[in-house]
Scaffold this motif. Structure first.
Motif, PDB file in Angstrom:
ATOM      1  N   ARG A   1       0.835  -1.202   0.000  1.00 12.83           N
ATOM      2  CA  ARG A   1       0.000   0.000   0.000  1.00 12.83           C
ATOM      3  C   ARG A   1       0.867   1.248   0.000  1.00 12.83           C
ATOM      4  O   ARG A   1       0.646   2.172   0.773  1.00 12.83           O
ATOM      5  CB  ARG A   1      -0.914   0.000   1.218  1.00 12.83           C
TER       6      ARG A   1
ATOM      7  N   GLY B   1       2.218   4.648  -0.395  1.00 10.22           N
ATOM      8  CA  GLY B   1       1.574   5.930  -0.615  1.00 10.22           C
ATOM      9  C   GLY B   1       0.185   6.039  -0.008  1.00 10.22           C
ATOM     10  O   GLY B   1      -0.385   7.115   0.037  1.00 10.22           O
ATOM     11  N   ALA B   2      -0.373   4.944   0.465  1.00 15.61           N
ATOM     12  CA  ALA B   2      -1.713   4.978   1.048  1.00 15.61           C
ATOM     13  C   ALA B   2      -1.631   5.477   2.484  1.00 15.61           C
ATOM     14  O   ALA B   2      -0.717   5.143   3.220  1.00 15.61           O
ATOM     15  CB  ALA B   2      -2.348   3.595   1.026  1.00 15.61           C
ATOM     16  N   ASP B   3      -2.597   6.274   2.898  1.00 10.08           N
ATOM     17  CA  ASP B   3      -2.660   6.750   4.278  1.00 10.08           C
ATOM     18  C   ASP B   3      -3.348   5.680   5.115  1.00 10.08           C
ATOM     19  O   ASP B   3      -4.547   5.450   4.979  1.00 10.08           O
ATOM     20  CB  ASP B   3      -3.431   8.072   4.353  1.00 10.08           C
ATOM     21  N   LEU B   4      -2.583   5.016   5.965  1.00  8.79           N
ATOM     22  CA  LEU B   4      -3.122   3.938   6.792  1.00  8.79           C
ATOM     23  C   LEU B   4      -3.580   4.426   8.158  1.00  8.79           C
ATOM     24  O   LEU B   4      -4.032   3.643   8.972  1.00  8.79           O
ATOM     25  CB  LEU B   4      -2.077   2.829   6.953  1.00  8.79           C
ATOM     26  N   GLY B   5      -3.442   5.716   8.407  1.00 13.02           N
ATOM     27  CA  GLY B   5      -3.840   6.243   9.707  1.00 13.02           C
ATOM     28  C   GLY B   5      -2.778   5.981  10.755  1.00 13.02           C
ATOM     29  O   GLY B   5      -1.725   5.432  10.487  1.00 13.02           O
ATOM     30  N   TYR B   6      -3.067   6.341  11.970  1.00 17.39           N
ATOM     31  CA  TYR B   6      -2.123   6.144  13.068  1.00 17.39           C
ATOM     32  C   TYR B   6      -2.357   4.774  13.702  1.00 17.39           C
ATOM     33  O   TYR B   6      -3.433   4.189  13.564  1.00 17.39           O
ATOM     34  CB  TYR B   6      -2.255   7.265  14.109  1.00 17.39           C
TER      35      TYR B   6
ATOM     36  N   GLN C   1      -5.912   3.400  15.278  1.00 21.74           N
ATOM     37  CA  GLN C   1      -7.082   4.075  14.728  1.00 21.74           C
ATOM     38  C   GLN C   1      -8.165   3.065  14.368  1.00 21.74           C
ATOM     39  O   GLN C   1      -9.337   3.290  14.668  1.00 21.74           O
ATOM     40  CB  GLN C   1      -6.701   4.899  13.497  1.00 21.74           C
TER      41      GLN C   1
ATOM     42  N   GLU D   1      -5.066   8.835  19.233  1.00 20.80           N
ATOM     43  CA  GLU D   1      -3.758   8.908  18.577  1.00 20.80           C
ATOM     44  C   GLU D   1      -2.631   9.123  19.584  1.00 20.80           C
ATOM     45  O   GLU D   1      -1.545   8.569  19.443  1.00 20.80           O
ATOM     46  CB  GLU D   1      -3.754  10.028  17.539  1.00 20.80           C
TER      47      GLU D   1
ATOM     48  N   ARG E   1      -0.010  -3.286  11.750  1.00 15.01           N
ATOM     49  CA  ARG E   1       0.154  -1.832  11.696  1.00 15.01           C
ATOM     50  C   ARG E   1      -0.362  -1.126  12.949  1.00 15.01           C
ATOM     51  O   ARG E   1      -0.125   0.065  13.139  1.00 15.01           O
ATOM     52  CB  ARG E   1      -0.510  -1.266  10.447  1.00 15.01           C
TER      53      ARG E   1
END
Length: 152
Positions: free
Chosen positions: A17, A19-24, A27, A33, A135
């Motif tokens: 993934r 470049g994908a924003d996976l969040g903190y 989350q 956070e 993650r």
């Protein structure tokens, strides 16, 4: 092959993934956070395990029980497991976790039930499950016991 399409090696090297924003971390679990109740950092977790391992192996097994050589590691592992079961089961944290300001919680923030503590401790003593993380900074031992390590 067109210059616009990434080669399969590029996508493999960049990750699934890229470049994908996976969040903190946390989350997806509904955790904050930062601050109390947020997912603990790797540094705090590692420091807590090192403190617990030192206390259990050298101070208790070596000092009080007078274990030596290869027996020291085996007795130390037994004391380490006993500490985790006893303290996680009653307080939700070990001595090392308390020093580092973290605790183990269920996904709804409560102290883990005894069966979760047993599963988590057994897998932690095997070491390998603790080395495979997701993650949300949860090792296989956390996932199997439905727990997460959070900041106090």
């Amino acid at each position: 092959m067109s210059d616009r399409q990434p080669r399969w090696t590029q996508t493999w090297l960049m990750g699934p993934r890229a470049g994908a924003d996976l969040g903190y971390p946390g989350q997806r679990l509904g955790l904050p956070e930062t601050g109390s109740g947020s997912v603990a950092s790797w540094g705090r977790r590692l420091a807590a395990v090192v403190i617990d391992w030192f206390l259990c192996t050298w101070a208790i097994a070596g000092g009080l029980l007078h274990a030596k050589g290869s027996d020291l590691n085996l007795v130390g592992l037994g004391v380490f497991a006993a500490e985790y079961v006893l303290l996680l089961g009653t307080l939700g944290m070990t001595l090392g976790m308390r020093v580092c300001g973290i605790r183990v919680a269920t996904l709804d923030g409560e102290r883990p039930p005894f069966i979760s503590v047993l599963v988590r401790t057994f897998l932690l003593c095997l070491a390998v499950p603790a080395l495979i993380w997701d993650r949300d900074r949860r090792g296989l031992h956390d996932r199997a016991s439905a727990t997460v390590v959070v900041n106090l």
